[in-house]
Design an enzyme around this catalytic site. Sequence first.
Site, PDB file in Angstrom:
ATOM      1  N   SER A   1       0.868  -1.178   0.000  1.00  0.00           N
ATOM      2  CA  SER A   1       0.000   0.000   0.000  1.00  0.00           C
ATOM      3  C   SER A   1       0.909   1.233   0.000  1.00  0.00           C
ATOM      4  CB  SER A   1      -0.942  -0.053   1.221  1.00  0.00           C
ATOM      5  OG  SER A   1      -1.933   0.938   1.131  1.00  0.00           O
TER       6      SER A   1
ATOM      7  N   HIS B   1      -2.834  -1.376  -3.227  1.00  0.00           N
ATOM      8  CA  HIS B   1      -3.979  -0.506  -2.951  1.00  0.00           C
ATOM      9  C   HIS B   1      -3.856   0.754  -3.799  1.00  0.00           C
ATOM     10  CE1 HIS B   1      -4.264  -2.349   1.370  1.00  0.00           C
ATOM     11  NE2 HIS B   1      -4.669  -3.177   0.426  1.00  0.00           N
TER      12      HIS B   1
ATOM     13  N   ASP C   1      -3.921  -5.033   6.164  1.00  0.00           N
ATOM     14  CA  ASP C   1      -4.241  -5.943   5.067  1.00  0.00           C
ATOM     15  C   ASP C   1      -2.995  -6.759   4.707  1.00  0.00           C
ATOM     16  OD1 ASP C   1      -5.833  -7.110   3.132  1.00  0.00           O
ATOM     17  OD2 ASP C   1      -5.335  -5.611   1.616  1.00  0.00           O
TER      18      ASP C   1
END
Length: 199
Positions: free
Chosen positions: A18, A45, A140
């Site tokens: 991310s 992401h 995540d």
Amino acid sequence: MAKNILMPAIELIVIGGSAGSLDVILKQLPALRDNLPVAILLVLHRKAGSSNEDILVDLLSTKTSWKVREAEEKEMITQGTIYVAPADYHLLLESDQSFSLDVSEKVNYSRPSIDITLESAAEVYGARLLAILLSGANADGAEGMQAVKTAGGLCVVQDPASAEVGYMPQQAIDQVMVDKIVPADHLAAFINELFPEQD
């Protein structure tokens, strides 16, 4: 570990990240050997709705001679290709090693979710899977790494000290007995060492 001949051959590498991860990938791609017998799947992401969905694929393509493409529904995974998970879709792997796109609810505020991809990849590839978790600001990927570990795959995280945002790799370290912690600038070398050069 990288030269353990008893280790099953890695057939798929899933790299999740991310905030701060794209910079690592852009710097490491040029150092990745171009003839590795493996496919790479990037689950990053990113915001949906951009009018320039191909920008990321184009940007990555400038850094490597590998084929780079956005994963498509029912597409079969092939060696020598870097796949990018489409924005705003969860990306799953099917038992025949094809992709499946899903628009169910976000996980960890994210779609694509690294957890979802890793969990499905672990079911399909088992010990032939390498999961790498990079910089990011949420958790995540940690549960997905556990699924990879349980299935016998390899779990590698970016050293949080080398990450722009160390929270995501640190969550994996805290929750999973990862196999290796690698500084950002050693990731490509680590991957190359998994695949001995052929004469």
